[in-house]
Design an enzyme around this catalytic site. Structure first.
Site, short mmCIF file in Angstrom:
data_model
loop_
_atom_site.label_atom_id
_atom_site.label_comp_id
_atom_site.label_asym_id
_atom_site.label_seq_id
_atom_site.Cartn_x
_atom_site.Cartn_y
_atom_site.Cartn_z
N LEU A 125 0.84 -1.20 0.00
CA LEU A 125 0.00 0.00 0.00
C LEU A 125 0.88 1.25 0.00
O LEU A 125 1.66 1.47 0.91
CB LEU A 125 -0.91 -0.02 1.23
CG LEU A 125 -1.82 1.18 1.47
CD1 LEU A 125 -2.72 1.39 0.27
CD2 LEU A 125 -2.64 0.98 2.71
N HIS A 229 6.64 2.39 12.58
CA HIS A 229 7.19 3.68 12.19
C HIS A 229 6.15 4.76 12.50
O HIS A 229 4.96 4.57 12.30
CB HIS A 229 7.48 3.64 10.68
CG HIS A 229 8.35 4.75 10.19
ND1 HIS A 229 7.93 6.05 10.12
CD2 HIS A 229 9.63 4.74 9.72
CE1 HIS A 229 8.89 6.80 9.63
NE2 HIS A 229 9.94 6.03 9.38
#
Length: 368
Positions: A125, A229
């Protein structure tokens, strides 16, 4: 914005995405030959008649309807780990106790294995930074669930998503820095490139096979186990809203979490609606209020199309969805055709889409 299956003439755009995404985005290595093979495998998968999943790979692109530019990509793997293992560490806690001394302690343990063999995976994605706009991120994420809802025989009962772990702007992972120091002297970018190219045999050959006690790791490496992240958090929140949960499995390279859900319990699958399309003869009948926005898709496989229905009127009593002629044409829907839609959640949508688009130092959206 239109979602469609990837084609061979998308190779240049896919390569630019691979370069922009940087180290850690292992599903798209910046190797034109690998990417060309991925496109070919996807085309063959869309064309295949499938009753049970067997290694098919479905790669979609998001296309600007006005310019034809590829804005991003998203994908599904039908059944991972069948032809080569998909490795994870399972992060758990063990208790040690001495009754005689009255002392106990809890120890974190990492066990290497391939728990998810045969599961389906949503992956790849990425929204290019110059194409950030309202609803683009949600469309890339949710369109996969519409495709899965319409063609459930192509997918496994369990669906997973590997989320990108913690790394800095240079692509260095604290977890891999420790692993590299003690087990495999290879930089993080090279490792992820090998994995993305389908070469992961070195994991069983060179990575520690026995339980790894986390107290032996550096403080920096321990701290990022199971963490994502910072700029991947919006993508994780979208999946958590769909019902995905983390059950302790993490990536063996950056220790990012893998989340999972049962296919039929994914919210966008369970709440998607099958309908019959009618072309509105009176545009005034089509509702434009935000609460009526939805993602609409046709029921084709190799000619799959999906997009945002900004104007529509749903007649629940007879299962009919009225849409504009222009949208019907873009999605290859004729009057009387079958389709499927899912309502687009709009709470804080403009803020959410802006945040979701910011996924690394170049501001794309991506999971692995």
């Amino acid at each position: 914005m239109i979602i469609r299956p990837i084609r061979h003439d998308d190779l240049d755009a896919l390569y630019r995405i691979a370069v922009e995404s940087g180290p850690g985005f292992s599903s798209l290595p910046d190797d034109p030959d690998v990417l060309r093979n991925k496109i070919q495998h996807s085309i063959e998968s869309f064309a295949r008649k499938v009753q049970t999943p067997n290694g098919e790979s479905y790669l979609f692109v998001l296309q600007d309807a006005d310019t034809g530019a590829v804005m991003g990509t998203t994908g599904i793997e039908s059944s991972i780990g069948l032809h080569q293992p998909l490795y994870h560490y399972h992060h758990s806690q063990e208790e040690y106790r001495s009754r005689d001394l009255g002392i106990s302690s809890h120890v974190g343990v990492l066990n290497l294995g391939s728990h998810y063999s045969g599961c389906s995976e949503i992956c790849t994605l990425y929204l290019r930074p110059q194409y950030r706009r309202l609803h683009a991120g949600k469309l890339l994420s949710k369109v996969r669930f519409l495709f899965m809802a319409q063609h459930p025989q192509r997918f496994a009962d369990t669906v997973i998503a590997e989320m990108r772990g913690v790394s800095d702007e240079a692509g260095r992972s604290p977890f891999w820095d420790w692993m590299r120091q003690h087990f495999l002297d290879m930089d993080f970018a090279t490792v992820t490139r090998l994995v993305g190219s389908g070469n992961n045999g070195f994991v069983s050959e060179l990575m520690p096979r026995y339980p790894l006690y986390t107290q032996l790791l550096s403080a920096e490496a321990r701290r990022v186990i199971g963490e994502v992240h910072d700029k991947t958090r919006p993508a994780l929140k979208l999946l958590q809203a769909e019902g995905f949960e983390h059950r302790g499995f993490v990536d063996p390279f950056d220790a990012g979490p893998t989340v999972e859900a049962k296919l039929t319990q994914i919210r966008s699958i369970a709440t998607s609606v099958a309908c019959r399309v009618e072309i509105a003869t009176d545009q005034r009948r089509l509702e434009t209020e935000p609460e009526h926005l939805c993602i609409l898709a046709n029921t084709s496989v190799d000619s799959f199309r999906a997009g945002i229905a900004e104007q529509m009127h749903y007649r629940a009593e007879d299962g009919v969805l009225e849409i504009s002629r222009s949208l019907a044409g873009a999605l290859k829907l004729s009057a009387g055709a079958q389709a499927r839609f899912v309502q687009l959640p709009l709470s804080g949508s403009r803020v959410a889409d802006t945040a979701f688009a910011v996924q690394n130092n170049k501001e794309p959206i991506h999971a692995r």
